[in-house]
Design a protein around this motif. Structure first.
Motif, PDB file in Angstrom:
ATOM      1  N   VAL A  63       7.907  -2.224  12.658  1.00 27.53           N
ATOM      2  CA  VAL A  63       7.509  -1.220  11.674  1.00 27.53           C
ATOM      3  C   VAL A  63       6.542  -1.902  10.705  1.00 27.53           C
ATOM      4  O   VAL A  63       6.905  -2.874  10.041  1.00 27.53           O
ATOM      5  CB  VAL A  63       8.759  -0.682  10.922  1.00 27.53           C
ATOM      6  CG1 VAL A  63       8.347   0.263   9.818  1.00 27.53           C
ATOM      7  CG2 VAL A  63       9.701   0.001  11.909  1.00 27.53           C
ATOM      8  N   TYR A  64       5.300  -1.445  10.673  1.00 29.98           N
ATOM      9  CA  TYR A  64       4.264  -2.141   9.911  1.00 29.98           C
ATOM     10  C   TYR A  64       4.355  -1.830   8.412  1.00 29.98           C
ATOM     11  O   TYR A  64       4.862  -0.790   8.000  1.00 29.98           O
ATOM     12  CB  TYR A  64       2.870  -1.762  10.437  1.00 29.98           C
ATOM     13  CG  TYR A  64       2.570  -2.297  11.832  1.00 29.98           C
ATOM     14  CD1 TYR A  64       3.447  -3.142  12.494  1.00 29.98           C
ATOM     15  CD2 TYR A  64       1.381  -1.966  12.475  1.00 29.98           C
ATOM     16  CE1 TYR A  64       3.161  -3.633  13.762  1.00 29.98           C
ATOM     17  CE2 TYR A  64       1.087  -2.458  13.745  1.00 29.98           C
ATOM     18  CZ  TYR A  64       1.999  -3.287  14.382  1.00 29.98           C
ATOM     19  OH  TYR A  64       1.709  -3.772  15.628  1.00 29.98           O
ATOM     20  N   THR A  65       3.818  -2.745   7.647  1.00 27.50           N
ATOM     21  CA  THR A  65       3.907  -2.637   6.188  1.00 27.50           C
ATOM     22  C   THR A  65       2.720  -1.863   5.618  1.00 27.50           C
ATOM     23  O   THR A  65       1.575  -2.140   5.994  1.00 27.50           O
ATOM     24  CB  THR A  65       3.889  -4.068   5.582  1.00 27.50           C
ATOM     25  OG1 THR A  65       4.837  -4.848   6.281  1.00 27.50           O
ATOM     26  CG2 THR A  65       4.198  -4.053   4.094  1.00 27.50           C
ATOM     27  N   PRO A  66       2.964  -0.928   4.690  1.00 28.64           N
ATOM     28  CA  PRO A  66       1.834  -0.268   4.026  1.00 28.64           C
ATOM     29  C   PRO A  66       1.018  -1.299   3.229  1.00 28.64           C
ATOM     30  O   PRO A  66       1.603  -2.208   2.622  1.00 28.64           O
ATOM     31  CB  PRO A  66       2.514   0.735   3.078  1.00 28.64           C
ATOM     32  CG  PRO A  66       3.916   0.856   3.561  1.00 28.64           C
ATOM     33  CD  PRO A  66       4.262  -0.429   4.243  1.00 28.64           C
ATOM     34  N   TYR A  67      -0.294  -1.128   3.238  1.00 27.03           N
ATOM     35  CA  TYR A  67      -1.173  -2.121   2.589  1.00 27.03           C
ATOM     36  C   TYR A  67      -0.839  -2.356   1.106  1.00 27.03           C
ATOM     37  O   TYR A  67      -0.794  -3.512   0.665  1.00 27.03           O
ATOM     38  CB  TYR A  67      -2.641  -1.707   2.759  1.00 27.03           C
ATOM     39  CG  TYR A  67      -3.587  -2.755   2.244  1.00 27.03           C
ATOM     40  CD1 TYR A  67      -3.682  -3.993   2.868  1.00 27.03           C
ATOM     41  CD2 TYR A  67      -4.378  -2.520   1.120  1.00 27.03           C
ATOM     42  CE1 TYR A  67      -4.537  -4.971   2.391  1.00 27.03           C
ATOM     43  CE2 TYR A  67      -5.238  -3.493   0.642  1.00 27.03           C
ATOM     44  CZ  TYR A  67      -5.317  -4.717   1.275  1.00 27.03           C
ATOM     45  OH  TYR A  67      -6.162  -5.681   0.808  1.00 27.03           O
ATOM     46  N   PRO A  68      -0.563  -1.301   0.306  1.00 28.06           N
ATOM     47  CA  PRO A  68      -0.270  -1.559  -1.115  1.00 28.06           C
ATOM     48  C   PRO A  68       0.936  -2.488  -1.306  1.00 28.06           C
ATOM     49  O   PRO A  68       0.996  -3.254  -2.264  1.00 28.06           O
ATOM     50  CB  PRO A  68       0.027  -0.166  -1.681  1.00 28.06           C
ATOM     51  CG  PRO A  68      -0.636   0.787  -0.735  1.00 28.06           C
ATOM     52  CD  PRO A  68      -0.578   0.135   0.610  1.00 28.06           C
ATOM     53  N   VAL A  69       1.893  -2.423  -0.369  1.00 31.99           N
ATOM     54  CA  VAL A  69       3.064  -3.302  -0.480  1.00 31.99           C
ATOM     55  C   VAL A  69       2.653  -4.751  -0.193  1.00 31.99           C
ATOM     56  O   VAL A  69       3.030  -5.682  -0.908  1.00 31.99           O
ATOM     57  CB  VAL A  69       4.173  -2.836   0.500  1.00 31.99           C
ATOM     58  CG1 VAL A  69       5.287  -3.861   0.597  1.00 31.99           C
ATOM     59  CG2 VAL A  69       4.713  -1.478   0.079  1.00 31.99           C
ATOM     60  N   ALA A  70       1.836  -4.936   0.847  1.00 31.51           N
ATOM     61  CA  ALA A  70       1.354  -6.292   1.161  1.00 31.51           C
ATOM     62  C   ALA A  70       0.563  -6.847  -0.029  1.00 31.51           C
ATOM     63  O   ALA A  70       0.719  -8.015  -0.411  1.00 31.51           O
ATOM     64  CB  ALA A  70       0.475  -6.246   2.415  1.00 31.51           C
ATOM     65  N   GLU A  71      -0.247  -5.997  -0.645  1.00 30.06           N
ATOM     66  CA  GLU A  71      -1.035  -6.421  -1.815  1.00 30.06           C
ATOM     67  C   GLU A  71      -0.118  -6.849  -2.964  1.00 30.06           C
ATOM     68  O   GLU A  71      -0.355  -7.872  -3.617  1.00 30.06           O
ATOM     69  CB  GLU A  71      -1.861  -5.225  -2.305  1.00 30.06           C
ATOM     70  CG  GLU A  71      -3.305  -5.260  -1.898  1.00 30.06           C
ATOM     71  CD  GLU A  71      -4.086  -4.117  -2.551  1.00 30.06           C
ATOM     72  OE1 GLU A  71      -3.517  -3.010  -2.707  1.00 30.06           O
ATOM     73  OE2 GLU A  71      -5.255  -4.352  -2.894  1.00 30.06           O
ATOM     74  N   GLN A  72       0.913  -6.023  -3.206  1.00 31.30           N
ATOM     75  CA  GLN A  72       1.864  -6.345  -4.281  1.00 31.30           C
ATOM     76  C   GLN A  72       2.443  -7.740  -4.069  1.00 31.30           C
ATOM     77  O   GLN A  72       2.469  -8.560  -4.980  1.00 31.30           O
ATOM     78  CB  GLN A  72       3.045  -5.361  -4.225  1.00 31.30           C
ATOM     79  CG  GLN A  72       2.990  -4.251  -5.235  1.00 31.30           C
ATOM     80  CD  GLN A  72       4.317  -3.468  -5.264  1.00 31.30           C
ATOM     81  OE1 GLN A  72       5.386  -3.939  -4.923  1.00 31.30           O
ATOM     82  NE2 GLN A  72       4.221  -2.232  -5.713  1.00 31.30           N
ATOM     83  N   LEU A  73       2.910  -7.997  -2.853  1.00 33.78           N
ATOM     84  CA  LEU A  73       3.581  -9.277  -2.602  1.00 33.78           C
ATOM     85  C   LEU A  73       2.601 -10.448  -2.724  1.00 33.78           C
ATOM     86  O   LEU A  73       2.947 -11.491  -3.266  1.00 33.78           O
ATOM     87  CB  LEU A  73       4.262  -9.262  -1.232  1.00 33.78           C
ATOM     88  CG  LEU A  73       5.488  -8.354  -1.199  1.00 33.78           C
ATOM     89  CD1 LEU A  73       6.130  -8.358   0.173  1.00 33.78           C
ATOM     90  CD2 LEU A  73       6.515  -8.789  -2.221  1.00 33.78           C
ATOM     91  N   VAL A  74       1.383 -10.244  -2.244  1.00 33.26           N
ATOM     92  CA  VAL A  74       0.374 -11.308  -2.368  1.00 33.26           C
ATOM     93  C   VAL A  74       0.139 -11.621  -3.854  1.00 33.26           C
ATOM     94  O   VAL A  74      -0.004 -12.782  -4.253  1.00 33.26           O
ATOM     95  CB  VAL A  74      -0.933 -10.872  -1.660  1.00 33.26           C
ATOM     96  CG1 VAL A  74      -2.108 -11.719  -2.102  1.00 33.26           C
ATOM     97  CG2 VAL A  74      -0.754 -10.956  -0.149  1.00 33.26           C
ATOM     98  N   ASN A  75       0.181 -10.592  -4.695  1.00 31.91           N
ATOM     99  CA  ASN A  75       0.000 -10.839  -6.125  1.00 31.91           C
ATOM    100  C   ASN A  75       1.206 -11.536  -6.741  1.00 31.91           C
ATOM    101  O   ASN A  75       1.054 -12.431  -7.566  1.00 31.91           O
ATOM    102  CB  ASN A  75      -0.270  -9.527  -6.870  1.00 31.91           C
ATOM    103  CG  ASN A  75      -1.682  -9.056  -6.607  1.00 31.91           C
ATOM    104  OD1 ASN A  75      -2.589  -9.878  -6.408  1.00 31.91           O
ATOM    105  ND2 ASN A  75      -1.885  -7.750  -6.577  1.00 31.91           N
TER     106      ASN A  75
END
Ligand SMILES: C[S@@+](CC[C@H](N)C(=O)[O-])C[C@H]1O[C@@H](n2cnc3c(N)ncnc32)[C@H](O)[C@@H]1O
Length: 548
Positions: A63-75
């Motif tokens: 199940v792939y991750t929505p981009y805004p969530v990936a962005e949040q974690l990278v921040n």
């Protein structure tokens, strides 16, 4: 229109939908007519198209991750320019794009980002989609296509590429969640055997695959690096993941925690978190929430540094810094009843006052009749085995079958009955052994029957509620419902013997016999808190608010 650079992709391996979309993106990049943010959106949608092609993303742990969530974690991990990043189960590479974007905007060159990006997936098609996406990204942000040769088809749990060992500044991603209690996602015997050989005792039979990814990441990250993987909340509480949690806590403790909740993925309603691990042991943990309305906060690690306790604190459960003397198992036996006893009982329950020639042996106790230090028999209508009763009693034939006569004998003793799935630990005392419990009540039988009120006072305490909420936080139910198993209650913390515990036991007794008011509960809470060495009003108020 510019010249078309060459993309290093195995086109025939790609699903048709992805090829068509990619051609459109190529045209947009050549024509430079679209805004770059829109092209980025289209690049990200290649992954969504790949996901749609999968027959059963949940069973594949894909199940792939929505981009805004990936962005949040990278921040949240504070990724810096120049750092190397790896996603060990990259899917279509959403985290790698978020990490590339961040480093690009911090000034790192695209060529350098490409060299410092690695990823793996066991699905060869996803690897091709990730390679394609990253190359299109490089073209979008630069002038031409740069290839990303660090993206490989591999299983990093079993065979990580040799040059991966201790070589990444950041491991980030959303590895597969493959719970081992559901047949749809259990691992094959050979794989379980291989994992055992590599990870030894840490690869317990029922441990979720995602916990193993956390473990494997410790070998891939540099000494000063960071690991941040999305995992199901259940691994914070699961007994099968305890050895991994304890090992990680020693080697690379949690310095941050992202609380995702149940609505991160559209395809699967699963409660998720992302622990952020780093080699520096800090006294507090940064907490971030997926929901933008919740501000980041910090929680102290406290005496009880378990992952469940950290999460519970993050969700507003006060931390427990109590004086603990013993565990409940040293003073009592804790048991849960079996389903057969319920079925046997269900044919032997009647409303009191109607029995004729058969023997009434005691009052029926059900979860619905148990409130904190309050037994509602005769005060509240209750359902049992699909019928309603006001005063249910158990009525038996003269000679019940052997297995049940033994069971009954063991139940007709002084005990405490504990209700589960509540907001605090709700229990009542049965001083004379007159109550016949039905599942799912948990039965606590004190070794010394004279201590029954002491144990009930401890269980009913604010500390008891906070302890249980911490235990429950890691189950995925959230900290608002306390769901306890008998094996967990064995470890319930008891205070030191002393006059305060004696007074609290007397107060618990009078609340159950005479009825309790907010004042009597408050007085009880104050005294039992003191028995645990706690003078904190916050804990008391939190507990009062949770009382039914
Ligand atoms: C939950 S998906 C997430 C993908 C991507 N990280 C994301 O967040 O969108 C997990 C991915 O792990 C892959 N996978 C499953 N088991 C794996 C393994 N043992 N090694 C590497 N990848 C695996 C699946 O094919 C899937 O693409």
């Amino acid at each position: 229109m510019g010249t078309k650079p060459k993309l290093k992709v195995n086109w025939p391996a790609l699903p048709n939908s992805v090829r068509v979309e990619a051609e459109k993106i190529v045209t947009d990049l050549l024509n430079k007519t679209q805004e770059s943010e829109l092209i980025l959106e289209s690049i990200l949608s290649l992954g969504r198209s790949r996901e749609k092609e999968l027959a059963d993303p949940v069973a594949d742990g894909a199940v792939y991750t929505p981009y805004p969530v990936a962005e949040q974690l990278v921040n949240h991990i504070d990724l810096q320019a120049g750092q190397s990043v790896c996603d060990p189960a990259m899917g279509a590479g959403v985290f790698l794009i978020a990490a590339a974007e961040k480093r690009f905007h911090l000034g790192q060159s695209i060529e350098s980002i490409a060299k410092q990006t690695a990823g793996a997936d066991i699905d060869a098609v996803s690897v091709e989609v990730a390679k394609l996406s990253m190359q299109l990204w490089s073209w979008l942000r630069g002038t031409t296509v740069v290839s990303f040769d660090g993206l490989v088809c591999a299983d990093p749990l079993i065979n990580p590429p040799t040059d991966w060992v201790e070589s990444f500044d950041v491991i980030i991603g959303n590895p597969p969640f493959l719970g081992q209690l559901k047949s749809r996602t259990t691992r094959h015997k050979n794989r379980a055997e291989q994992l055992k050989q590599i990870y030894g005792k840490l690869a317990t039979q029922y441990v979720d695959e995602s916990a193993l990814f956390l473990l494997a990441s410790l070998n891939l990250v540099t000494q000063k690096g960071t690991v941040c993987l999305i995992v199901p909340t259940s691994i914070f509480g699961a007994a099968s993941a305890r050895p991994i949690r304890e090992h990680i806590d020693e080697v690379m403790p949690m310095s941050g925690l992202w609380v995702g909740g149940r609505n991160v993925f559209t395809e699967a309603k699963v409660d998720v978190l992302a622990p952020i691990l780093s080699s520096q042991r800090k006294t507090s943990v940064h907490i971030y929430f997926q929901k933008p309305e919740m501000s980041p906060t910090e929680v102290k690690r406290g005496n009880n540094g378990s992952w469940g306790a950290i999460l519970a604190n993050a969700l507003g459960v006060p931390s427990i810094d109590a004086v603990i003397d013993k565990e409940l198992q040293s003073e009592a036996t804790v048991t849960a009843d079996f389903r057969d006893a319920y079925y046997w009982l269900s044919e032997r329950v009647e409303e009191d006052g109607f029995q004729t020639d058969r023997k009434k042996i005691g009052k029926l106790a059900t979860v619905g009749l148990v409130d904190p230090l309050t037994f509602n028999h005769g005060k509240k209508e209750v359902r049992f085995a699909k019928k309603k009763y006001l005063e249910p009693v158990v009525v038996i034939e003269n000679n019940p079958p052997n297995n049940f006569s033994g069971w009954l004998k063991r139940r007709r003793v002084p005990k405490i009955l504990v209700a589960t799935q509540t907001k605090v630990i709700e229990c009542v005392v049965d001083e004379i052994g007159d109550l016949i419990p039905s599942t799912p009540l948990i039965i606590i039988e004190p070794t010394d029957p004279n201590k029954v009120w002491h144990l009930a006072a401890a269980l009913s305490s604010p500390i008891g509620a906070a302890w249980a909420a911490s235990e429950a936080a890691g189950t995925g139910l959230g900290a608002n419902t306390v769901r306890l198993r008998a094996s967990q209650l064995n470890l319930f913390p008891l205070p030191e013997i002393g006059s305060e515990w004696d007074t609290a036991a007397d107060l618990a007794h009078s609340i159950q016999i005479d009825g309790g008011s907010e004042k009597t509960f408050r007085d009880f809470g104050l005294v039992i808190n003191r028995a645990y060495g706690i003078e904190d009003d916050g804990l008391l108020q939190w507990w009062i608010n949770r009382l039914p």
